[in-house]
Scaffold this motif. Structure first.
Motif, short mmCIF file in Angstrom:
data_model
loop_
_atom_site.label_atom_id
_atom_site.label_comp_id
_atom_site.label_asym_id
_atom_site.label_seq_id
_atom_site.Cartn_x
_atom_site.Cartn_y
_atom_site.Cartn_z
N ALA A 1 0.82 -1.16 -0.32
CA ALA A 1 -0.12 -0.06 -0.31
C ALA A 1 0.41 1.25 -0.41
O ALA A 1 2.43 1.00 0.25
CB ALA A 1 -0.92 -0.18 1.43
N HIS A 2 0.05 2.56 0.23
CA HIS A 2 0.87 3.36 -0.13
C HIS A 2 1.56 3.96 1.12
O HIS A 2 2.70 4.45 1.43
CB HIS A 2 0.20 5.45 -0.48
CG HIS A 2 -0.25 4.94 -1.94
ND1 HIS A 2 -1.87 4.58 -1.78
CD2 HIS A 2 -0.02 4.87 -2.77
CE1 HIS A 2 -2.17 4.71 -3.43
NE2 HIS A 2 -1.51 4.59 -3.95
N SER A 3 1.27 3.50 2.09
CA SER A 3 2.45 3.44 3.69
C SER A 3 3.42 2.71 3.56
O SER A 3 3.81 3.28 4.28
CB SER A 3 0.73 2.99 4.38
OG SER A 3 0.87 1.10 4.24
N TRP A 4 2.98 1.81 2.90
CA TRP A 4 4.86 0.95 3.39
C TRP A 4 5.54 1.85 2.45
O TRP A 4 6.47 2.54 3.39
CB TRP A 4 4.88 -0.17 2.10
CG TRP A 4 5.86 -0.65 2.21
CD1 TRP A 4 6.95 -0.40 0.58
CD2 TRP A 4 6.81 -2.00 2.85
NE1 TRP A 4 8.11 -1.13 1.18
CE2 TRP A 4 7.73 -1.76 2.65
CE3 TRP A 4 6.27 -2.81 3.43
CZ2 TRP A 4 9.19 -2.57 2.42
CZ3 TRP A 4 7.11 -3.56 4.43
CH2 TRP A 4 8.60 -3.50 3.87
N VAL A 5 5.41 3.18 1.53
CA VAL A 5 6.48 3.82 0.96
C VAL A 5 6.82 4.87 1.79
O VAL A 5 7.74 5.49 1.95
CB VAL A 5 5.39 4.06 -0.23
CG1 VAL A 5 6.48 5.29 -1.35
CG2 VAL A 5 5.69 2.94 -1.95
N GLN A 6 5.10 5.60 2.49
CA GLN A 6 4.89 6.39 3.32
C GLN A 6 6.80 6.42 4.18
O GLN A 6 6.89 7.54 5.23
CB GLN A 6 3.79 6.59 4.63
CG GLN A 6 3.31 7.14 2.70
CD GLN A 6 1.55 8.00 3.84
OE1 GLN A 6 0.84 7.30 3.11
NE2 GLN A 6 1.12 8.99 3.91
N LEU A 7 6.43 5.07 4.78
CA LEU A 7 7.01 4.46 6.07
C LEU A 7 8.75 5.06 6.13
O LEU A 7 9.03 5.22 7.30
CB LEU A 7 6.99 3.34 6.68
CG LEU A 7 6.53 2.20 7.76
CD1 LEU A 7 5.87 3.25 9.08
CD2 LEU A 7 6.72 1.62 7.96
N PHE A 8 9.08 4.53 5.05
CA PHE A 8 10.63 5.05 5.08
C PHE A 8 10.79 6.81 4.94
O PHE A 8 10.04 7.23 3.95
CB PHE A 8 11.30 4.08 3.28
CG PHE A 8 10.79 2.73 3.66
CD1 PHE A 8 12.54 2.13 4.10
CD2 PHE A 8 9.38 1.73 3.60
CE1 PHE A 8 11.46 0.99 4.84
CE2 PHE A 8 9.59 0.55 4.04
CZ PHE A 8 10.47 -0.18 5.05
N ASP A 9 11.61 6.85 4.46
CA ASP A 9 12.20 7.90 4.12
C ASP A 9 11.83 8.19 2.98
O ASP A 9 11.52 9.50 3.15
CB ASP A 9 13.49 8.69 5.38
CG ASP A 9 13.88 7.95 6.77
OD1 ASP A 9 12.61 8.98 7.30
OD2 ASP A 9 15.56 7.71 7.24
N THR A 10 12.61 7.92 2.38
CA THR A 10 12.58 7.54 0.87
C THR A 10 11.79 6.96 -0.14
O THR A 10 11.43 5.43 0.47
CB THR A 10 13.98 8.44 0.02
OG1 THR A 10 14.49 6.76 0.25
CG2 THR A 10 14.94 9.58 1.18
N GLU A 11 10.83 7.04 -1.07
CA GLU A 11 10.79 6.54 -2.11
C GLU A 11 11.66 4.88 -2.67
O GLU A 11 11.36 4.35 -2.56
CB GLU A 11 9.86 6.87 -3.05
CG GLU A 11 8.96 5.89 -4.55
CD GLU A 11 8.22 6.69 -5.42
OE1 GLU A 11 9.21 7.38 -5.65
OE2 GLU A 11 7.37 6.67 -5.38
#
Lengths: 489, 489
Positions: free
Chosen positions: A209-219
């Motif tokens: 989900a988008h949340s996986w991407v958001q959880l890290f400092d960068t994409e």
């Protein structure tokens, strides 16, 4: 707060009491009038295909069987009913010792079905045959609706992969679970609904989900982490920030840096927003140029058969569709209008007395009597020509020409030769005992796919399809006319 | 056929595995990257009111609590997941010993809720807070959708009785059961769904179907039998053959012959087809003239708020509406688009780091950070003026004027004086332990009715309602601007 047992989504489920209250007041009424054991015949059928389509896909028989096998009134059900001060002790006692005794016929799941033909027929003591109305309708209406919608969507995808993604927007837990089941029957390749995989053995799929991407400092960090965890199933969601400026370049960087050194290939990229046609064309070119022509392009975001057909006609380069809310709720037409009507009773000499319900609206007049359905196939093409609803005792002699005619515009006639017939309905209960075993969901899906090959393409059109012939036998037609004239008198 | 356990509608229900598969792949990914215990904050909210309305009615919190209290992976769940060859043994072991540890806040059921404000907030280890996404959305989306639709329909009925009649056309068994529950919360007086009465203590009602009438030799016989069985609850369905020529005369004959001699009064007549306005006006006059001005007129047949408002404006004389498929599926707009978004994480020093998801579409940009909602009421009228979403640590000093402003068109400003505030959200779980008890369904319904009195009528219009203000506090607005500018850089 009352000290009563509270209903819990995690309770054991006894759906016996999932019944319209009037089934109970009527059942009690039959008892008071001592007609509870009168033998009645009910047909479950529908009058119109949703979305203006030409056919529906039958589904839900397995769950109907489970329900009928488990009819059982608990002591707390009886106590609850007694508290209503409406029901006789004799009736309550009957419920307490309830034993299902009906005969039930159904069209097996996956079949192409059409308006005004029985999908389910019930024969038995009126008190029982009436009682099961609510659950027959609820079960068949829901799953047939979703299987039919799924079939339309898969036809639009034209051989590309379709994944059912709708659980979060379903109308209740069963809406998600049995909706996923029906979606597979209708043609979907997989589902995001994990419990449906566990129990129905239909493949569950999912990535991030988008949340996986958001959880890290960068994409880039998020994609890299994913590729490291799932080098063999690396599918990346590339629209959290900007598909072309950020998502795709970061994805390719990770394919190059993490997968390539391991000799692995990426599975795909997913786009969940924006202009699908424009973005997929751009992504395809960039992926090909980067050496990833095998990387699949997956799209999701409020898709249905019309959007899918539209973007494909514009040249969108898509391998796989994730279809959510518009499939799991059949959004464009979320009601399947199946009805359950009394069509006959038996008199004291066990003679069948057909019953009719008339209406101002000719299409709403019921077909009386105890019936069966023949599907007529062309011997050469093996295509289905028409369905013929006949009285149950009628037998078709395939060696003779068969004249069929429109049941209202009776001057429209056709003589069929070089044909064979198949009876559509199977017996699923014999005096309350199950006599039919449901195939697995994937077997039903395969069966349905094969059946589709026997349907003329004209029937399968999205809009303004040819109306498949569902005719009445000469005898059934005559019986209906007799009853109509008697009623009108 | 496989020798595996088969899913049965009557099985005990463990809905733990009713989860989008990607929640599991992500959860396993968090483990592999050793970030599973990072504290994350998620908001569940929606962006648009269905049917162009001005408000929604919150529902589903009780079922969400039940689900969260019963998260439990069985051995067969673990075996199933292991068979996918995707998940680490460490992760599977964690699931096996799963213990819910999150904090959860929710707006209590029955409240009026608006776009872009959190309905549910979850704080906890990301592996858990992510996992429960599917069921939070499924539960709140479904019941809020139906409660909102029911509220519109009941408002159209303008004080007349509304009965929920939709079980047979619901999307699955829970669609019927929890749909009935949500309908009552939204304002319906009763339901035909018996199991909803048994478990939620909401009144179930029902009389007869056409089949009761058909089963007897004549309509008169059928009505007479019913009146004899239910002299105190005699409500007759009068449209099996012809309302004015047959149904109503037979009904009155039975009222005269069976009820009157016993000193009983009829309850009502029901019409399920034909022109409602014309027929109810005619029936009212004939019933009055026959000495039955107290006999209620009940109508059903594909009703919704628009048809109800229309026939009432034409002078139809109706006491009670039975509303089926268009309520139980929210037919005009069957999808409630709630979403669940990451809004913050905690760093290693337990400092909250707000997160934002940007989008081309300004309305789709998330509100970052850990938040709470104040509802601002006028001290004199007690009407709700606006909701203010603030950062969780913010406290409003009610003794001081409060300046609120539109979060996008920031020049639209208003200073509120003579007001008081109420916090909308309550804590329902504290570190995985339930700390909130749901009221009964009828208590929620009553609460919701009282809340409606605090809403300006302009908010409650069917079409083009006034948009209720949902503003951001100065601090939250500033934080969002900071993050946006950082992202765009």
């Amino acid at each position: 707060m009352e000290n009563l047992m509270r209903f819990d989504v995690t309770n054991e489920r006894n759906l016996t009491m999932l019944v319209d209250f009037y089934e109970l007041t009527m059942a009690n009424g039959y008892f008071s009038k001592e007609i509870q054991n009168k033998i009645a015949y009910f047909d479950m059928y529908f009058r119109r295909v949703p979305d203006g389509g030409g056919y529906c896909i039958m589904a839900g028989v397995e769950q109907l069987i489970q329900y009928l096998n488990n009819l059982n009134f608990t002591n707390s059900d009886i106590d609850y009913l007694r508290s209503k001060n409406l029901f006789s002790e004799e009736f309550l006692n009957y419920l307490k010792n309830f034993k299902f005794e009906c005969d039930v016929w159904a069209i097996p799941e996956g079949n192409f079905v059409f308006p005004n033909q029985p999908l389910v027929i019930v024969r038995g003591p009126v008190v029982q045959a009436q009682f099961i109305e609510t659950m027959i309708l609820l079960t068949i209406n829901h799953q047939t609706l979703i299987a039919t919608k799924a079939n339309r969507i898969c036809r639009a995808a034209n051989g590309r992969t379709v994944m059912e993604f709708g659980s979060r927007r379903a109308q209740g837990y069963d809406g998600a679970i049995y909706g996923a089941r029906a979606s597979i029957i209708g043609g979907c390749d997989s589902t995001a609904c994990t419990i449906a995989d566990k129990y129905f053995h239909v493949p569950a799929v999912g990535t991030m989900a988008h949340s996986w991407v958001q959880l890290f400092d960068t994409e880039y960090d998020a994609f890299k982490a994913w590729a490291e965890v799932y080098p063999d199933n690396c599918s990346l969601l590339i629209d959290t920030y900007n598909v072309l400026k950020s998502g795709l370049p970061n994805a390719i960087k990770v394919f190059d840096e993490v997968l390539k050194p391991q000799g692995k290939r990426p599975t795909g990229i997913r786009i969940d927003s924006g202009d699908i046609t424009y973005l997929t064309k751009k992504c395809r070119k960039i992926l090909d140029a980067a050496g990833y022509p095998d990387c699949k392009i997956i799209v999701s975001n409020s898709l249905d058969e019309h959007i899918i057909r539209d973007v494909l006609s514009q040249g969108a380069t898509i391998d796989s569709f994730g279809v959510g809310e518009r499939l799991i709720t059949a959004k464009s037409e979320p009601v399947f209008g199946g009805v359950y009507k009394l069509v006959a009773v038996e008199n004291n000499e066990n003679k069948i007395i057909p019953k009719i319900k008339i209406s101002e609206n000719t299409e709403k007049i019921t077909n009386p009597g105890f019936k069966k359905i023949y599907r007529i196939y062309d011997k050469e093409s093996h295509n289905a020509i028409a369905d013929l609803i006949a009285l149950n005792h009628e037998v078709i002699d395939e060696s003779k020409p068969l004249e069929i005619f429109h049941p209202i515009e009776t001057w429209k006639r056709k003589t069929v030769t070089n044909y064979y017939v198949k009876e559509l309905m199977v017996k699923v209960f014999e005096k309350g005992k199950q006599v039919y075993e449901s195939p697995s969901v994937l077997e039903i899906k395969e069966f349905s796919k094969n059946e589709s090959l026997k349907m003329w393409p004209e029937i399968l059109r999205f809009e303004n399809p040819h109306t498949y012939y569902v005719d009445l036998s000469e005898d059934l037609w005559g019986l209906k006319q007799d009853l109509l004239h008697k009623c009108i008198k």
